[in-house]
Write a protein that holds these residues in place. Sequence first.
Motif, PDB file in Angstrom:
ATOM      1  N   LEU A   1      -1.099  -2.216   0.644  1.00 24.71           N
ATOM      2  CA  LEU A   1      -1.030  -3.412   0.222  1.00 24.71           C
ATOM      3  C   LEU A   1      -1.286  -3.733  -1.473  1.00 24.71           C
ATOM      4  N   GLY A   2      -1.993  -2.828  -1.958  1.00 21.34           N
ATOM      5  CA  GLY A   2      -1.906  -2.918  -3.405  1.00 21.34           C
ATOM      6  C   GLY A   2      -0.664  -2.641  -4.125  1.00 21.34           C
ATOM      7  N   LEU A   3       0.041  -1.836  -3.414  1.00 13.42           N
ATOM      8  CA  LEU A   3       1.319  -1.418  -3.910  1.00 13.42           C
ATOM      9  C   LEU A   3       2.420  -2.418  -3.811  1.00 13.42           C
ATOM     10  N   ARG A   4       2.181  -3.256  -3.097  1.00 12.64           N
ATOM     11  CA  ARG A   4       3.268  -4.616  -2.787  1.00 12.64           C
ATOM     12  C   ARG A   4       2.822  -5.898  -3.666  1.00 12.64           C
ATOM     13  N   ALA A   5       3.624  -6.899  -3.617  1.00  9.76           N
ATOM     14  CA  ALA A   5       3.520  -7.996  -4.368  1.00  9.76           C
ATOM     15  C   ALA A   5       2.635  -8.953  -3.619  1.00  9.76           C
ATOM     16  N   VAL A   6       1.535  -8.491  -2.958  1.00 11.26           N
ATOM     17  CA  VAL A   6       0.452  -9.301  -2.462  1.00 11.26           C
ATOM     18  C   VAL A   6      -0.403  -9.871  -3.223  1.00 11.26           C
ATOM     19  N   LYS A   7      -0.549 -10.975  -3.560  1.00 14.82           N
ATOM     20  CA  LYS A   7      -1.475 -11.560  -4.758  1.00 14.82           C
ATOM     21  C   LYS A   7      -2.827 -11.360  -4.434  1.00 14.82           C
ATOM     22  N   TRP A   8      -3.586 -11.024  -5.333  1.00 15.08           N
ATOM     23  CA  TRP A   8      -5.011 -10.412  -5.126  1.00 15.08           C
ATOM     24  C   TRP A   8      -5.807 -11.604  -4.604  1.00 15.08           C
ATOM     25  N   GLU A   9      -5.536 -12.878  -5.059  1.00 14.87           N
ATOM     26  CA  GLU A   9      -6.440 -13.892  -4.606  1.00 14.87           C
ATOM     27  C   GLU A   9      -6.031 -14.103  -2.886  1.00 14.87           C
ATOM     28  N   ARG A  10      -4.936 -13.945  -2.599  1.00 16.45           N
ATOM     29  CA  ARG A  10      -4.851 -13.862  -1.002  1.00 16.45           C
ATOM     30  C   ARG A  10      -5.111 -12.996  -0.219  1.00 16.45           C
TER      31      ARG A  10
ATOM     32  N   ALA B   1      -4.767   0.981  -6.170  1.00 14.30           N
ATOM     33  CA  ALA B   1      -3.305   0.837  -5.831  1.00 14.30           C
ATOM     34  C   ALA B   1      -2.669   0.091  -6.928  1.00 14.30           C
ATOM     35  N   ARG B   2      -3.161  -1.290  -7.050  1.00 11.45           N
ATOM     36  CA  ARG B   2      -2.592  -1.871  -7.905  1.00 11.45           C
ATOM     37  C   ARG B   2      -2.586  -1.374  -9.391  1.00 11.45           C
TER      38      ARG B   2
ATOM     39  N   VAL C   1      10.522   6.303  -0.661  1.00 12.96           N
ATOM     40  CA  VAL C   1       9.478   6.221  -1.539  1.00 12.96           C
ATOM     41  C   VAL C   1       9.023   5.168  -1.870  1.00 12.96           C
ATOM     42  N   VAL C   2       7.684   4.708  -1.985  1.00 16.35           N
ATOM     43  CA  VAL C   2       7.144   3.371  -2.081  1.00 16.35           C
ATOM     44  C   VAL C   2       7.328   2.927  -3.744  1.00 16.35           C
ATOM     45  N   LEU C   3       7.796   1.870  -3.823  1.00 13.31           N
ATOM     46  CA  LEU C   3       7.990   1.405  -5.007  1.00 13.31           C
ATOM     47  C   LEU C   3       6.751   0.509  -5.469  1.00 13.31           C
ATOM     48  N   PRO C   4       6.703   0.474  -6.839  1.00 10.26           N
ATOM     49  CA  PRO C   4       5.552  -0.369  -7.490  1.00 10.26           C
ATOM     50  C   PRO C   4       6.099  -1.936  -7.309  1.00 10.26           C
ATOM     51  N   PRO C   5       5.067  -2.819  -7.400  1.00  8.63           N
ATOM     52  CA  PRO C   5       5.329  -4.346  -7.167  1.00  8.63           C
ATOM     53  C   PRO C   5       6.115  -4.823  -8.604  1.00  8.63           C
TER      54      PRO C   5
ATOM     55  N   ARG D   1       2.607   9.540   1.150  1.00  8.90           N
ATOM     56  CA  ARG D   1       3.744   8.728   1.098  1.00  8.90           C
ATOM     57  C   ARG D   1       3.938   8.013   2.606  1.00  8.90           C
ATOM     58  N   HIS D   2       3.735   9.055   3.549  1.00  9.91           N
ATOM     59  CA  HIS D   2       4.127   8.915   5.136  1.00  9.91           C
ATOM     60  C   HIS D   2       3.125   7.590   5.436  1.00  9.91           C
ATOM     61  N   GLY D   3       1.779   7.765   5.150  1.00  6.96           N
ATOM     62  CA  GLY D   3       0.945   6.944   5.871  1.00  6.96           C
ATOM     63  C   GLY D   3       1.345   5.596   5.215  1.00  6.96           C
ATOM     64  N   VAL D   4       1.392   5.594   3.841  1.00  6.59           N
ATOM     65  CA  VAL D   4       1.564   4.195   3.187  1.00  6.59           C
ATOM     66  C   VAL D   4       2.798   3.612   3.671  1.00  6.59           C
ATOM     67  N   ASP D   5       4.046   4.331   3.752  1.00  5.93           N
ATOM     68  CA  ASP D   5       5.297   3.699   4.353  1.00  5.93           C
ATOM     69  C   ASP D   5       4.970   3.063   5.751  1.00  5.93           C
ATOM     70  N   GLY D   6       3.858   4.018   6.672  1.00  6.41           N
ATOM     71  CA  GLY D   6       3.652   3.400   7.867  1.00  6.41           C
ATOM     72  C   GLY D   6       3.178   2.067   7.821  1.00  6.41           C
ATOM     73  N   ALA D   7       2.114   1.857   7.058  1.00 10.13           N
ATOM     74  CA  ALA D   7       1.211   0.638   6.782  1.00 10.13           C
ATOM     75  C   ALA D   7       2.182  -0.462   6.143  1.00 10.13           C
ATOM     76  N   LEU D   8       3.185  -0.290   5.397  1.00 10.42           N
ATOM     77  CA  LEU D   8       4.279  -1.276   4.841  1.00 10.42           C
ATOM     78  C   LEU D   8       5.152  -1.693   5.825  1.00 10.42           C
ATOM     79  N   ARG D   9       5.440  -0.764   6.720  1.00  9.56           N
ATOM     80  CA  ARG D   9       6.367  -1.359   7.857  1.00  9.56           C
ATOM     81  C   ARG D   9       5.594  -2.305   8.614  1.00  9.56           C
ATOM     82  N   TRP D  10       4.399  -2.184   8.898  1.00 11.22           N
ATOM     83  CA  TRP D  10       3.246  -3.014   9.705  1.00 11.22           C
ATOM     84  C   TRP D  10       3.290  -4.422   8.915  1.00 11.22           C
ATOM     85  N   LEU D  11       3.203  -4.161   7.495  1.00 10.78           N
ATOM     86  CA  LEU D  11       3.108  -5.399   6.803  1.00 10.78           C
ATOM     87  C   LEU D  11       4.365  -6.286   6.642  1.00 10.78           C
ATOM     88  N   GLU D  12       5.520  -5.475   6.559  1.00  8.27           N
ATOM     89  CA  GLU D  12       6.759  -6.535   6.896  1.00  8.27           C
ATOM     90  C   GLU D  12       7.011  -7.104   8.101  1.00  8.27           C
TER      91      GLU D  12
END
Length: 204
Positions: free
Chosen positions: A116-125, A66-67, A199-203, A81-92
């Motif tokens: 998670l790879g589409l969001r600005a989550v640091k890979w080390e974290r 994803a990154r 629409v999911v935007l890139p990091p 996108r539907h599944g990805v958006d659902g996961a991102l709502r949980w992340l937020e």
Amino acid sequence: MDINQLIAHNGACFYGIVFLWTFLEGETVVIFAGFAAAQGLVDPLLLLGAAWLGSFAGDQFYFWIARHFGVRLLERFPRWRHGVDGALRWLERYDAGFILSFRFIYGVRNFSSFALGLRAVKWERFLRLNFAAAGLWAVSFVSIGYFLGHAFRAMLGDLARSFSLVMLGMFVAIGLGMWLLHRLQRRRQLLRVPPGATVVLPPP
């Protein structure tokens, strides 16, 4: 040669199957392998290691995909996108708590590491939290299978070992059945994309 000898002589292949299954899918094979470990057919520590590393490597791989290719993949497969958006709502909403627990959330886990790879989550974290979460998940489901296996053996005594071939057949049949049902349900979820899905935007 009975099933005990087969596993003893081909143990590396069995643990390799567990690794690959947990890399790609979920907990079904882990529960039944834990059941086999309670019968003395599988080493529980090696089983735990294979499940832990397989789950960790799989989600780390989806995060990396994803990154580097996530936006292009979403353009190619907009139903995701539907599944990805659902996961991102949980992340937020839950942040680190979601990363530690998404493997236990049915219907969300399939897209979580990709999201998670589409969001600005640091890979080390993500690496640290994903490793801890994979261990928690592996310990939980290996333990469930292991204690169920001991309960089965306590009820049947030594007769339980004579059912090893039957148990393996059940393991294969139920595992395949669960996999097929899971794939069908996942396909239905992907087809149910509501109008106006975000629409999911890139990091950045």
